[in-house]
Structure formats: C-alpha cells, structure tokens
Design a protein around this motif. Structure first.
Motif, PDB file in Angstrom:
ATOM      1  N   GLN A  43       0.730  -1.173   0.134  1.00  0.00           N
ATOM      2  CA  GLN A  43      -0.023  -0.381   0.228  1.00  0.00           C
ATOM      3  C   GLN A  43       0.934   0.835  -0.074  1.00  0.00           C
ATOM      4  N   ASP A  44       0.080   2.142  -0.786  1.00  0.00           N
ATOM      5  CA  ASP A  44       0.605   3.978   0.033  1.00  0.00           C
ATOM      6  C   ASP A  44       0.569   4.304   1.255  1.00  0.00           C
ATOM      7  N   HIS A  45      -0.366   3.967   0.998  1.00  0.00           N
ATOM      8  CA  HIS A  45      -0.755   4.286   2.996  1.00  0.00           C
ATOM      9  C   HIS A  45      -1.477   3.336   3.975  1.00  0.00           C
ATOM     10  N   LEU A  46      -0.822   3.409   5.245  1.00  0.00           N
ATOM     11  CA  LEU A  46      -1.198   2.276   6.244  1.00  0.00           C
ATOM     12  C   LEU A  46      -2.374   3.531   7.105  1.00  0.00           C
ATOM     13  N   ASP A  47      -3.362   2.481   7.290  1.00  0.00           N
ATOM     14  CA  ASP A  47      -4.903   2.325   8.495  1.00  0.00           C
ATOM     15  C   ASP A  47      -3.638   2.379   9.781  1.00  0.00           C
ATOM     16  N   TYR A  48      -4.377   3.315  10.022  1.00  0.00           N
ATOM     17  CA  TYR A  48      -3.592   3.376  11.726  1.00  0.00           C
ATOM     18  C   TYR A  48      -3.876   2.114  12.557  1.00  0.00           C
ATOM     19  N   TRP A  49      -5.391   1.265  11.953  1.00  0.00           N
ATOM     20  CA  TRP A  49      -5.173  -0.114  12.568  1.00  0.00           C
ATOM     21  C   TRP A  49      -4.383  -0.447  12.566  1.00  0.00           C
ATOM     22  N   ASP A  50      -3.488  -0.633  11.329  1.00  0.00           N
ATOM     23  CA  ASP A  50      -2.451  -1.783  11.220  1.00  0.00           C
ATOM     24  C   ASP A  50      -1.152  -0.741  11.357  1.00  0.00           C
ATOM     25  N   ARG A  51      -1.117   0.229  12.170  1.00  0.00           N
ATOM     26  CA  ARG A  51       0.170   0.095  12.374  1.00  0.00           C
ATOM     27  C   ARG A  51       0.873  -0.765  13.529  1.00  0.00           C
ATOM     28  N   ASN A  52       0.769  -1.338  14.175  1.00  0.00           N
ATOM     29  CA  ASN A  52       1.243  -2.601  15.185  1.00  0.00           C
ATOM     30  C   ASN A  52       0.814  -4.015  14.348  1.00  0.00           C
ATOM     31  N   ALA A  53       0.082  -3.785  13.335  1.00  0.00           N
ATOM     32  CA  ALA A  53      -0.623  -5.010  12.574  1.00  0.00           C
ATOM     33  C   ALA A  53       1.265  -5.821  13.318  1.00  0.00           C
ATOM     34  N   PRO A  54       0.812  -7.238  12.386  1.00  0.00           N
ATOM     35  CA  PRO A  54       2.109  -8.187  12.120  1.00  0.00           C
ATOM     36  C   PRO A  54       2.452  -8.197  10.937  1.00  0.00           C
ATOM     37  N   LEU A  55       3.915  -8.388  10.796  1.00  0.00           N
ATOM     38  CA  LEU A  55       3.497  -8.207   8.928  1.00  0.00           C
ATOM     39  C   LEU A  55       3.250  -9.110   8.183  1.00  0.00           C
ATOM     40  N   PRO A  56       3.274  -9.306   7.241  1.00  0.00           N
ATOM     41  CA  PRO A  56       2.867 -10.416   6.214  1.00  0.00           C
ATOM     42  C   PRO A  56       3.251 -11.675   6.802  1.00  0.00           C
TER      43      PRO A  56
END
Length: 621
Positions: free
Chosen positions: A320-333
């Motif tokens: 993605q070009d941007h990261l939604d705030y709910w994905d800021r601490n998401a595990p990496l793929p």
C-alpha cells in the motif's frame, strides 16, 4: 505496556499510574492458545485479607504513632541536635512505610478487579483512612524546608546517623520555594481523596466497565486493543472502528475528567509558583527543564528519519501507499508470531538476564519461584502491565496481561527489570529507595534490550530476523516517538486549558495534530481516531509521566553501546547504579559510564540506535 517504578505517595496508590503505552498488544481472553499455567499473585505477604486483624492493627497503631509524632516534633525541629533529628526521621520513615504497605495492598487488590464494588469500597476506605492518619505528618517536611541552610548543615556535620539521610533531605528541600502554609498544605492533603484521587478512580472504573462489541463478543478495553495486532486485517479494522465509537460514546465524560484535572493542576501550579505545566514533574524527577526540552526537541527533529520512514516502509510491505492506523501495530505479512508459553517466556527472559549477570537472573527468578506475578487476564483487572515496589520490608509485585505474543515476552522482560531494580534499590531503605521516573525506566528498558538481543542472536532465518528487527523498531517507536508525541499533546492541552475549558472536539483536534506530525504522511486516519486520546491513563494519573519512557529508552541505547564496547566490570557498575536508588542524581549515576544526559549530543546517540535499525531494515530485500 504499563509500568510504574516509583513508590506511591501516602494515601494515593499509583501502582499503575496506569501508565499504559497505548496500541501495543495487551491481553486476550482465555479462549486463545494454550499458554500453560499462568501465575496469579499472592498478596498475603502484605496482609492476609481486606478484613484481616493485622491490617486493622497497623492502621490503629499508626494512627496513635502519627499523633504522638506530631506532639513530639511539631515546631521543635530547629532545636534538635543531629542525632535527635535522625531519630525523628527514622520514626517518620517507619510510619510512612507502614501506611505505604497498607496502600500498596489496597491498590494491588483494587487493580486485580476494579469493577467489584466491595473491593472498590475497601480501596476508597483505605485511602480515606490513611490520608487522615498521614495528615499528622504533613508538618514534618514543611518544617524541614523552613530550616536555614546553615542550621541543617551543622546538624548533618555533627551526626553520621543524620548524614545517611542527606540525599532524602536534599530532595525534600528541592520543593522549598513551592510549598504553601501548613494550614493550606493540610487542607490540600485532606481533600485529595475527594479531589484528584476521586477523578482518577472515576476514570479507572469507567474504563474497566466499558465493553467493545468485536467479532460477536463483548470485549474489555485491553482485549479490544489487543485486536489491533490481530493477524486478520478485518479484525483489526473492526477493532479500530469499535474502539473509536465506544470511546466517542463516552467522550464527554473523558473530556470533563481531563479538563477538571488540568484545571486542578493549573491552580496548584499557580499557587506553588511553577513556571510551566511540566516544571513540577521535572522537579520530582530531579531533572532540569532544559534537559527535558532538549530530549523532546531531539526526538521531534528525528520524526522524519524514524517514524515517518519506518511507517512508509511498512505500508509498502503491505502493498500500500498508506497505512491505516489500525494496521500500525499489525504483524508483518510473513510474521507467524507463534504463541509462546509462559514457561518458555520465563526461560527466555531469565536466560537473557543470566547471560548478562547471574546475580540479576537470580533476583529475577525469585518473582517466578514465588507468587509475585499476576499474569492471566480477568474481567475488571487493570489493563496493560506494571511493577509496584510496595515497601522494602516486603517485595515488589508485577502485573501483566500475558497472551503469549513476542511483545508480551518483551513486556515481561520490561516489568521484571523494574522488579529487580526495586529489590536492589530497596536496600537503601524506605525513604532512600525511591527512584525518579527518568532513571526508573533504565532497568526495565535494559531488560527488554537484553531479551531482544538474545532472541535475535539465536535466530538464523533472515526473514525471521527481519521480522524481529521490525518488531523491535516498532516497540522503540512506541517508547520514544509515541511518548514524546503524548508529551507534546499534554503540553498543548495544559497550556490551552489555561485560557478556558477545551471541548471534546478541540481535544480531538490537538490529538490529531500531534499524531499526524509524529507518525508521518504514510499513516491514514479516520474520524474515530480523534477519540483515541481518551483511554490513555497517563494523562489522568500522572501528568507528563510519558517522557520518562523516551528518556529511559535513549539512555539505555547509549548505555547498551557502552556495554557492547566494554570488556569487564560493566555488570558490576550497572548493578551498583540500580542499588543506589534515590541517593544519586542522573549525572552521578551515569558518570561511571562516561555518559552525560545534560549534553545535547547524548540524545542523538540514543536516537542513532533506532535510526541504525531503520537503516538496516531499509537495506534488506
């Protein structure tokens, strides 16, 4: 994570100044993976129970002792010789320690279940009783501060017993210019339980009672926040929206609490003649305003090179070009983030501590061998994590909400660092063991670094090492960038509050401004995120606490660099630093390592460690 490393003031338990580092992984419900047997603490080392005869006897005994102390010493300190003055301090220390033991017990019971009305009544009653008893002690430090320097110096020179308390007297007298008359101080002391403490309790119990409908379940705040690090993007998105909505439904209450406490602090600062909203906190931390300002400025200048750059990379990793705030601490793929059982977490942390110092590991092991840790999630339990020192004559207790993720292991390492620090500093005695917040984070962050390095060193898979490095960078950004952003939010709120009450909408505007500035253009927010300031308990319990995290992280980064370059003797000097408790200032504690926090370049050394990790990630395929 949450943590508290300081001894609470009499009558006000801050065992969690509920200092939560928000948006990190917290506890899950019991329907998750098998984590093994999770320990619960046993508080009987403090008292057998809420209605125990021992607790009642201590309160009655201290009520008599405090009245006798007042009759014996009020208006008489100037005429005491050095040895008699030392004896007076020892009596004060004993009363203070017993009352602190009572409030430690009451606070820990309360943090175990904030929604139980019987426990809440016990906690409030204990606060009121202890506050009333300790009113008889208020005169003591006020009278100490009215002594002329030459009078006190003569007493110190004449008595070795009194000289032992010189560091405590030094720190008490820091507040000479800011104390009020005895009558006003007693009034403020007595009203505390129905003032700031009552608003703190309202916040805590409101947060503990909120429920967040996510995935067909009614979750606690801690459980909802945990969903922001779920592997499923749909779960993260739903959690992000629900948290914003639930907090928004209660935003008027949280705005009222925030405005009231900010105004309360403004009035206190005005009467006590503090020049800035941050000055009282800095003075209690034994750190100069200029040092804190230099730290904040250095971190803010580094935003583009740290958080902006990292989150732009993470967005690309997610395609993605941007990261939604709910994905800021998401595990990496590619991050499987396997579940780590409690016994494995214990062995990982103690093993990392042991490779640095067997003595440090031996102290840490005591927490696991005894019932000094509370790990499972429970309804009503305080979210996050903390370490509370109680009193030197007992031992610290740790609270965590263990879920089995790598971040939970790092949280355990962090809080255990506080615990061993508190045991070592406890050797100084009750009055001299209290460590300023800025240095209280040293052992905890150092413990995290030891554990991270141990995990990284044993990992041979390049892909897995990249994931671990990215996770560590995120933790460091949460500790440094996020906390300075919170500090900036508080400064703006407290400064603007002096011109009048802030609406919930205005608080949201300030929050969004500091988040956009600190996290950078790669982050994407929605309207719900405007309410996320409202669940952060630092702002309520301990204004301007948050910069201590950044202070500690940058300090430890510099300290760890010295450790890596040293051949022998570092561990011994490190343990000696922790054992000093509150007897030395940051300049004296860091001097043996060749470090000086008053040097502006000092902060760059710490920030360069984070920058180096980001560089390494940027150069990896």
């Amino acid at each position: 994570m949450t943590c508290s490393a300081t001894r609470h003031p009499i009558g006000d338990f801050l065992g969690a100044p509920q200092t939560t580092m928000p948006d990190t992984a917290l506890a899950s419900t019991g329907d998750g993976p098998d984590l093994g047997a999770l320990p619960s603490w046993d508080l009987t080392d403090l008292y057998p129970g809420m209605d125990s005869a021992e607790l009642k006897a201590d309160l009655e005994r201290m009520e008599r002792a405090s009245k006798d102390f007042y009759e014996k010493y009020a208006t008489k300190l100037a005429g005491l010789d050095g040895n008699a003055f030392a004896a007076a301090i020892r009596e004060y220390e004993h009363i203070d320690e017993v009352l602190s033991r009572v409030m430690s017990y009451a606070g820990l019971v309360y943090n175990g279940n904030m929604t139980d009305p019987t426990i809440a009544k016990f906690y409030q009653s204990a606060q009121e009783r202890v506050n009333g008893i300790s009113t008889h002690l208020v005169f003591f430090t006020l009278e100490i501060n009215r002594l002329e320097d030459k009078v006190l110096d003569a007493k110190l020179k004449a008595s070795k017993d009194l000289a032992r308390y010189a560091p405590w007297l030094r720190d008490v007298r820091l507040f000479r210019e800011h104390q009020l008359s005895d009558e006003v101080e007693r009034l403020l002391h007595e009203k505390h339980v129905v003032g700031r403490a009552a608003w703190n309790r309202l916040f805590d119990e409101t947060i503990a009672s909120l429920r967040f409908p996510i995935g067909g379940k009614e979750l606690t705040c801690a459980e909802a926040l945990n969903r922001l690090s779920d592997r499923n993007p749909a779960v993260r998105k739903e959690a992000g929206a629900v948290i914003g909505r639930v907090m928004g439904d209660n935003i008027r209450l949280f705005a009222l609490v925030t405005n009231t406490l900010a105004k309360d602090k403004e009035i206190d600062d005005k009467w006590r003649n503090y020049k800035a909203p941050t000055s009282a906190r800095n003075l209690s931390n034994r750190v100069e305003d200029e040092v804190v300002d230099a730290l904040a400025a250095a971190v803010k200048d580094a935003y583009p090179a740290l958080s902006h750059r990292y989150y732009a990379m993470k967005a690309k990793w997610f395609g993605q070009d941007h990261l939604d705030y709910w994905d800021r601490n998401a595990p990496l793929p590619d991050d499987a983030d396997r579940s780590i059982r409690w016994d494995e977490a214990r062995d990982l942390v103690l093993g990392a501590y042991g490779r640095f110092s067997p003595d440090l590991a031996a102290l840490g092991k005591r927490f696991f061998d005894n019932a000094w840790i509370d790990a499972p999630v429970r309804p009503g339990k305080a979210p996050g994590a903390f370490a509370h020192p109680t009193v030197p004559s007992v031992h610290p207790y740790l609270l965590v909400n263990y879920q089995g993720k790598t971040r939970d292991v790092m949280t355990l390492a962090h809080e255990l660092g506080h615990g061993v620090h508190q045991i070592l500093a406890g050797g100084q005695g009750h009055l001299l063991s209290d460590t300023p917040l800025t240095l209280a984070e040293t052992a905890s962050v150092f413990g995290e670094m030891l554990t991270f390095r141990a995990l990284l060193d044993r990992e041979t898979d390049p892909k897995r090492r990249k994931i671990m490095l990215a996770s560590k960078v995120e933790d460091m950004l949460n500790t440094v960038v996020r906390q300075i952003a919170f500090f900036d939010f508080e400064r703006r709120v407290h400064t603007e509050r002096r011109e009048g009450e802030l609406t919930a909408e205005r608080l949201g505007e300030i929050w969004m401004a500091v988040q956009t500035e600190s996290l950078g253009p790669a982050l994407r927010f929605d309207e719900g995120y405007r309410n996320y300031w409202s669940y952060i308990p630092h702002f309520i319990h301990s204004p301007f606490y948050v910069y201590a995290y950044a202070f500690g992280d940058c300090l430890v980064n510099s300290l760890y660099a010295v450790y890596q370059e040293s051949e022998t003797g570092f561990a011994e000097k490190y343990l000696a630093m922790l054992s000093a408790g509150g007897t030395l200032r940051h300049q004296e504690l860091l001097a043996p390592f060749g470090l000086d926090a008053s040097d502006p370049a000092f902060w760059q050394k710490g920030l360069n460690v984070i920058r180096g990790f980001v560089d390494e990630l940027e150069n990896q395929p």
